[in-house]
Design an enzyme around this catalytic site. Structure first.
Site, mmCIF file in Angstrom:
data_model
loop_
_atom_site.group_PDB
_atom_site.id
_atom_site.type_symbol
_atom_site.label_atom_id
_atom_site.label_comp_id
_atom_site.label_asym_id
_atom_site.label_seq_id
_atom_site.Cartn_x
_atom_site.Cartn_y
_atom_site.Cartn_z
ATOM 1 N N ASP A 185 -4.967 -7.971 -3.415
ATOM 2 C CA ASP A 185 -5.683 -6.851 -4.024
ATOM 3 C C ASP A 185 -7.116 -7.279 -4.334
ATOM 4 O O ASP A 185 -7.345 -8.396 -4.794
ATOM 5 C CB ASP A 185 -4.966 -6.427 -5.310
ATOM 6 N N ILE A 186 -8.076 -6.396 -4.086
ATOM 7 C CA ILE A 186 -9.489 -6.740 -4.332
ATOM 8 C C ILE A 186 -9.859 -6.653 -5.813
ATOM 9 O O ILE A 186 -10.916 -7.138 -6.204
ATOM 10 C CB ILE A 186 -10.447 -5.873 -3.484
ATOM 11 N N ASN B 201 3.280 3.156 -7.424
ATOM 12 C CA ASN B 201 2.705 4.320 -8.088
ATOM 13 C C ASN B 201 2.853 5.493 -7.140
ATOM 14 O O ASN B 201 2.541 5.371 -5.954
ATOM 15 C CB ASN B 201 1.228 4.086 -8.416
ATOM 16 N N GLU C 257 -4.078 5.433 -6.400
ATOM 17 C CA GLU C 257 -5.461 5.634 -5.973
ATOM 18 C C GLU C 257 -5.589 5.923 -4.485
ATOM 19 O O GLU C 257 -6.490 6.645 -4.074
ATOM 20 C CB GLU C 257 -6.311 4.420 -6.341
ATOM 21 N N VAL C 258 -4.711 5.340 -3.671
ATOM 22 C CA VAL C 258 -4.763 5.562 -2.223
ATOM 23 C C VAL C 258 -3.490 6.296 -1.819
ATOM 24 O O VAL C 258 -2.385 5.795 -2.064
ATOM 25 C CB VAL C 258 -4.887 4.229 -1.451
ATOM 26 N N HIS D 158 2.390 2.117 -0.828
ATOM 27 C CA HIS D 158 2.127 0.699 -1.027
ATOM 28 C C HIS D 158 2.806 0.219 -2.303
ATOM 29 O O HIS D 158 2.962 0.963 -3.250
ATOM 30 C CB HIS D 158 0.630 0.395 -1.073
ATOM 31 N N HIS E 245 2.782 -2.936 -5.218
ATOM 32 C CA HIS E 245 2.016 -4.011 -5.839
ATOM 33 C C HIS E 245 2.985 -5.116 -6.218
ATOM 34 O O HIS E 245 4.009 -4.850 -6.839
ATOM 35 C CB HIS E 245 1.329 -3.529 -7.126
#
Length: 118
Positions: free
Chosen positions: A33-34, A91, A99-100, A104, A106
């Site tokens: 993750d960035i 999420n 957010e996207v 996905h 985490h």
């Protein structure tokens, strides 16, 4: 919500955006993750073009579901967080903070994480 093939994760899967890859197979791509929220914070994105967990379950076959889940575990093994423990977060939707709009997970670990409000 309809899938948008121009989201950032779709661009990563097409190789249009570079990632710090941890693992990749036919079902998933994992990378760091960035904006990490833990000492170790990785994302495992599905190669299925689905918005969230419910969309994934509704539109994927058993092999795709199993393959994606196995990719998550393999990524956790590579990260070295399995023995001491890790948090796995999906999420789904705007109220969750997704957010996207692409499925996905985490993986957070590498340290003692604060107790979640569950």
């Amino acid at each position: 919500m309809e899938y948008n093939s121009n989201n950032v994760f779709a661009k990563m899967l097409r190789g249009e955006i570079a990632v710090n890859k941890i693992y990749e197979d036919d079902y998933a791509l994992a990378f760091y993750d960035i904006a990490p929220k833990a000492k170790i914070h990785a994302l495992v994105i599905s190669k299925a073009m689905v918005v969230d967990f419910a969309d994934f379950i509704e539109h994927s076959n058993a092999a795709e579901i199993e393959g994606y889940m196995r990719a998550i575990v393999r990524t956790a093994e590579i990260l070295g967080v399995v023995e001491d423990g890790y948090r796995l977060v999906f999420n789904s939707g705007k109220n969750s903070g997704q957010e996207v709009p692409h499925l996905h997970a985490h993986i957070l670990g590498g340290e003692k994480l604060p107790t979640a409000h569950l």
